[in-house]
Design a protein around this motif. Structure first.
Motif, mmCIF file in Angstrom:
data_model
loop_
_atom_site.group_PDB
_atom_site.id
_atom_site.type_symbol
_atom_site.label_atom_id
_atom_site.label_comp_id
_atom_site.label_asym_id
_atom_site.label_seq_id
_atom_site.Cartn_x
_atom_site.Cartn_y
_atom_site.Cartn_z
ATOM 1 N N ALA A 302 0.844 -1.184 0.000
ATOM 2 C CA ALA A 302 0.000 0.000 0.000
ATOM 3 C C ALA A 302 0.883 1.239 0.000
ATOM 4 C CB ALA A 302 -0.917 0.006 1.220
ATOM 5 N N ALA A 303 0.300 2.359 -0.409
ATOM 6 C CA ALA A 303 0.987 3.645 -0.352
ATOM 7 C C ALA A 303 0.307 4.511 0.710
ATOM 8 C CB ALA A 303 0.944 4.339 -1.711
ATOM 9 N N VAL A 304 1.099 5.154 1.535
ATOM 10 C CA VAL A 304 0.587 6.023 2.585
ATOM 11 C C VAL A 304 1.230 7.400 2.405
ATOM 12 C CG1 VAL A 304 0.368 6.412 5.061
ATOM 13 C CG2 VAL A 304 0.307 4.087 4.155
ATOM 14 N N ARG A 305 0.376 8.410 2.344
ATOM 15 C CA ARG A 305 0.876 9.780 2.222
ATOM 16 C C ARG A 305 0.997 10.379 3.613
ATOM 17 N NH1 ARG A 305 -2.265 14.854 -0.616
ATOM 18 N NH2 ARG A 305 -0.710 16.441 -0.078
ATOM 19 N N LEU A 306 2.190 10.884 3.911
ATOM 20 C CA LEU A 306 2.516 11.327 5.259
ATOM 21 C C LEU A 306 3.060 12.750 5.257
ATOM 22 C CD1 LEU A 306 4.420 8.071 6.179
ATOM 23 C CD2 LEU A 306 2.243 8.761 7.208
ATOM 24 N N ARG A 307 2.744 13.481 6.301
ATOM 25 C CA ARG A 307 3.412 14.757 6.576
ATOM 26 C C ARG A 307 4.411 14.503 7.689
ATOM 27 N NH1 ARG A 307 -0.141 19.712 7.379
ATOM 28 N NH2 ARG A 307 1.021 20.641 5.650
ATOM 29 N N LEU A 308 5.666 14.805 7.439
ATOM 30 C CA LEU A 308 6.730 14.640 8.420
ATOM 31 C C LEU A 308 7.179 16.024 8.872
ATOM 32 C CD1 LEU A 308 8.851 12.907 9.928
ATOM 33 C CD2 LEU A 308 10.253 13.003 7.850
ATOM 34 N N VAL A 309 7.098 16.270 10.165
ATOM 35 C CA VAL A 309 7.438 17.584 10.724
ATOM 36 C C VAL A 309 8.607 17.419 11.689
ATOM 37 C CG1 VAL A 309 6.615 19.565 12.060
ATOM 38 C CG2 VAL A 309 5.057 18.363 10.504
ATOM 39 N N ALA A 310 9.662 18.196 11.478
ATOM 40 C CA ALA A 310 10.791 18.228 12.401
ATOM 41 C C ALA A 310 10.749 19.537 13.173
ATOM 42 C CB ALA A 310 12.116 18.115 11.642
ATOM 43 N N VAL A 311 10.951 19.453 14.474
ATOM 44 C CA VAL A 311 10.863 20.642 15.332
ATOM 45 C C VAL A 311 12.040 20.667 16.294
ATOM 46 C CG1 VAL A 311 8.336 20.664 15.204
ATOM 47 C CG2 VAL A 311 9.458 19.475 17.098
ATOM 48 N N LYS A 312 12.332 21.852 16.794
ATOM 49 C CA LYS A 312 13.271 21.963 17.903
ATOM 50 C C LYS A 312 12.598 21.453 19.172
ATOM 51 C CE LYS A 312 15.702 25.999 16.055
ATOM 52 N NZ LYS A 312 16.154 27.378 16.344
ATOM 53 N N GLN A 313 13.395 21.000 20.090
ATOM 54 C CA GLN A 313 12.893 20.298 21.265
ATOM 55 C C GLN A 313 11.818 21.075 22.022
ATOM 56 O OE1 GLN A 313 15.939 19.070 23.974
ATOM 57 N NE2 GLN A 313 14.556 17.990 25.324
ATOM 58 N N GLU A 314 11.977 22.394 22.120
ATOM 59 C CA GLU A 314 11.073 23.170 22.970
ATOM 60 C C GLU A 314 9.728 23.469 22.311
ATOM 61 O OE1 GLU A 314 13.878 26.046 20.818
ATOM 62 O OE2 GLU A 314 13.987 24.105 21.808
ATOM 63 N N THR A 315 9.566 23.090 21.047
ATOM 64 C CA THR A 315 8.335 23.390 20.323
ATOM 65 C C THR A 315 7.192 22.506 20.806
ATOM 66 O OG1 THR A 315 9.666 23.972 18.401
ATOM 67 C CG2 THR A 315 7.323 23.614 18.015
ATOM 68 N N GLN A 316 5.978 23.084 20.874
ATOM 69 C CA GLN A 316 4.806 22.335 21.315
ATOM 70 C C GLN A 316 4.580 21.117 20.427
ATOM 71 O OE1 GLN A 316 1.275 24.747 21.498
ATOM 72 N NE2 GLN A 316 -0.044 23.078 22.158
ATOM 73 N N PRO A 317 4.440 19.919 20.990
ATOM 74 C CA PRO A 317 4.283 18.700 20.175
ATOM 75 C C PRO A 317 3.022 18.726 19.309
ATOM 76 C CG PRO A 317 4.792 18.164 22.468
ATOM 77 C CD PRO A 317 4.491 19.633 22.425
ATOM 78 N N LEU A 318 3.149 18.188 18.115
ATOM 79 C CA LEU A 318 2.031 17.954 17.199
ATOM 80 C C LEU A 318 1.329 19.227 16.738
ATOM 81 C CD1 LEU A 318 0.426 14.808 18.898
ATOM 82 C CD2 LEU A 318 2.339 14.924 17.308
#
Length: 343
Positions: A302-318
């Motif tokens: 199957a194919a899954v379309r994903l958004r990948l987000v990289a953040v600095k540690q102090e950034t609010q999750p999600l």
């Protein structure tokens, strides 16, 4: 004069095709170094036996390693004098790259637009990577902000390419022979298949990695990326070396193993933005959002379309954007891609 200062914004011509120098034959060394630089653990890229059980002749080079090699060849001609690499679109991995393959790159200038400050401009290119048989292994668009060598140089007519917002599922290329019908979930590290993910679901990948100065420069040299901002601290007013955006992508992709261990192969790069600069000492964390899912013609794939987000540690999750709809200051990467995983 024997040396070159690289191209500046006024040196590009719309429609120009640029053949990039220095083909590279890849080996198992690139895989070992990739795994040393990033916490990469996807089974398909770690084990020849796992790859053969999945219908491939052997374990291919990581998709992002192939990307880095193709990308790095373009830098001396496209982004040596860059202010920043801005984004990606319409990317597709078309053929796996195996040890012994020789890669070369070519770019076509598809857009130009001078910035209002008159000291820089944005260049859009479509870059392609080819193997020794002349087969296209990778095709993508990127745009980069480049300094002008002469601020008084006339600006070209602005042309901004009309790019697709994402690669359609029917345009994805599944590697020949790929078969996940006998997929070993225990060896892969997680039991989750595509059917277990819901569109809109967000996954916190939990782990973090602090970037070291020497480590990111070693990585950038490995990919033969010669952009001055990554090595020469005098090229930025703040005196800091900018982390190569691809380094952040590979770190985030590797961190995504925890929660997406079975998203084995990247097959399309729909869109990508380096939202804020990254520097040594930053601790990177990552989260993903499931955007879409699709069937393929390959057995069990199957194919899954994903958004990948990289953040600095102090950034609010999600969380990606603030109330003003702008990226939060700690967001480093917003990447939209398709991956192949067991159905």
């Amino acid at each position: 004069m024997k040396t070159s200062a690289g191209r500046f914004f006024e040196d590009y011509k719309l429609g120009e095709v640029i053949t990039h120098a220095v083909p590279r034959t890849v080996s198992g060394g690139e895989r070992a170094l990739y795994h040393a630089l990033y916490p990469a653990r996807h089974a398909l890229y770690s084990s020849d036996e796992f790859a053969r059980a999945s219908g491939l002749p052997q374990s291919p080079l990581e998709d992002m390693a192939a990307f880095h090699i193709v990308f790095g060849k373009t830098v001396p001609d496209i982004s040596l004098n860059a202010v920043a690499n801005l984004g990606y679109a319409e990317g597709r991995w078309l053929k796996p790259v195996y040890p012994g393959d020789t890669l070369r790159s070519e770019s076509t200038v598809i857009g130009l637009k001078e910035n209002s400050n008159g000291t820089s401009g944005v260049v859009w290119v479509r870059s392609r990577g080819f193997n020794q048989r002349g087969e296209t292994v990778l095709d993508y668009v990127r745009w980069v902000m480049v300094h002008k060598g002469d601020p008084a140089a006339a600006a070209p007519e602005a042309v901004v390419p009309d790019l697709k917002p994402f690669v359609a599922a029917q345009d994805l290329v599944v590697p020949e022979g790929l078969d996940f019908s006998r997929y070993d979930f225990a060896l892969a590290g997680e039991r989750h298949r595509a059917a277990d993910y819901a569109i809109g679901e967000k996954i916190d990948h939990v782990d973090g990695v602090t970037i070291e100065e020497a480590e990111h420069m070693l990585a950038t040299r490995l990919w033969q990326n010669t952009a001055k901002v990554h090595f020469d601290a005098t090229n930025r007013s703040d005196g800091r070396r900018l982390i190569y955006g691809g380094h952040v992508i590979s770190l985030a992709r590797a961190l995504s193993f925890n929660g997406l261990a079975n998203a084995q192969m990247m097959v399309a790069l729909n869109a990508g933005s380096h939202a804020n600069p990254c520097f040594a000492g930053d601790t990177i964390r990552a989260w993903s959002e499931v955007i879409d899912k699709a069937e393929t013609s390959a057995p069990g794939v199957a194919a899954v379309r994903l958004r990948l987000v990289a953040v600095k540690q102090e950034t609010q999750p999600l969380v990606l954007r603030g109330d003003d709809k702008k990226y939060l200051p700690g967001v480093l990467l917003d990447l939209d891609y398709w991956a192949l995983m067991p159905a």
